[in-house]
Scaffold this active site. Structure first.
Site, PDB file in Angstrom:
ATOM      1  CG  ASP A   1     -16.656  23.522  15.040  1.00  0.00           C
ATOM      2  OD1 ASP A   1     -16.410  22.301  15.267  1.00  0.00           O
ATOM      3  OD2 ASP A   1     -17.172  23.906  13.873  1.00  0.00           O
TER       4      ASP A   1
ATOM      5  CD  GLU B   1     -16.114  16.128  11.047  1.00  0.00           C
ATOM      6  OE1 GLU B   1     -16.684  17.245  11.352  1.00  0.00           O
ATOM      7  OE2 GLU B   1     -15.733  14.822  11.177  1.00  0.00           O
TER       8      GLU B   1
END
Length: 264
Positions: free
Chosen positions: A60, A49
């Protein structure tokens, strides 16, 4: 089949769980990114990824936020990410999925983004800031170009919405383990395990659990009801700390633990 489908079918046939490794493109630098992809595959990763850094990575946590800042200070751009992809494809055929935010792709032109990144060797994209209800045009473009647009399920996903998001899923379904952002933390993976069990009623697409996984033990727990685990912050932190060997040791430990527990 695309690379993701081919790899997951091979893992299923072998009775093995997948390991997806997140690496921020350009953090701490370009050469480390390329070397980390190479070594991650050698140590048991089945999919990469590749994080496309953005100034406001809302899904995130602190580690990947820091990595994004580092990459942007290194003047990382989508054009440079294409160059990195091409370099990786000189030595590897591992499935690669981008993870980024719609602002960058919209500015680039989403259809152009899909076509250019597929031509460079990318197999799909994860876009966490576009809900399924608003992704119709994106899904059409991806389907026309055999480019995966990952769908999400979370502990809060209703069964009705799950049925809608999963019915056309391809590549894999990203199963978010907890209500929060990325980062290593203690998680009760039985919760997302129950979500995975429900999702299987609506799709045969492989299920990959992410968020929170920082050890081999956590990977084993997370994989109980899924086909793969997604590991990001634990690897990225080691790369930022110039500890490539430790990052690879963690991947290797997860591979060994998953195979010991689940391989048939």
């Amino acid at each position: 089949m695309n690379r993701i489908e081919t790899k997951m079918a091979a893992l299923k046939a072998a009775g093995k769980k997948g390991i997806y490794i997140y690496i921020t493109c350009g953090a701490p630098d370009v050469q480390t990114t390329i070397e980390a992809v190479k070594q991650a595959e050698e140590n048991g990763a089945n999919l990469i990824e590749l994080g496309l850094p953005f100034s406001d990575p809302m899904a995130d946590g602190p580690v990947i936020q820091t990595a994004s800042v580092v990459a942007l200070k290194n003047e990382m751009t989508l054009a440079k990410e294409l160059e990195i992809l091409r370099e990786i494809r000189k030595f590897s055929d591992i499935p690669i999925v981008g993870m980024g935010y719609i602002n960058n792709m919209y500015h680039y032109g989403f259809e152009k983004f899909v076509k250019d990144f597929k031509a460079a060797g990318m197999d799909g994209i994860i876009v966490p800031d576009v809900p399924h209800e608003e992704s119709g045009e994106m899904r059409r473009i991806c389907q026309e170009n055999d480019f995966v647009l990952a769908e999400f399920v979370t502990p809060g996903t209703t069964e009705a919405r799950m049925q809608d998001t999963c019915k056309d899923a391809s590549g894999f379904v990203y199963c978010v383990s907890n209500n929060g952002v990325t980062g290593v933390k203690k998680v009760d993976y039985s919760v997302i395990g129950g979500v995975c069990d429900k999702a299987r009623k609506y799709t045969d697409t492989p299920l990959a659990v992410g968020f929170g996984i920082g050890s081999a033990e956590a990977a084993v727990d997370a994989a109980a009801h899924a086909d793969a685990v997604i590991v990001g912050s634990a690897v990225v932190k080691r790369l930022l700390d110039d500890k490539l060997d430790e990052a690879m040791a963690l991947i290797r430990e997860m591979r060994v633990a998953l195979d010991a527990r689940y391989a048939q």
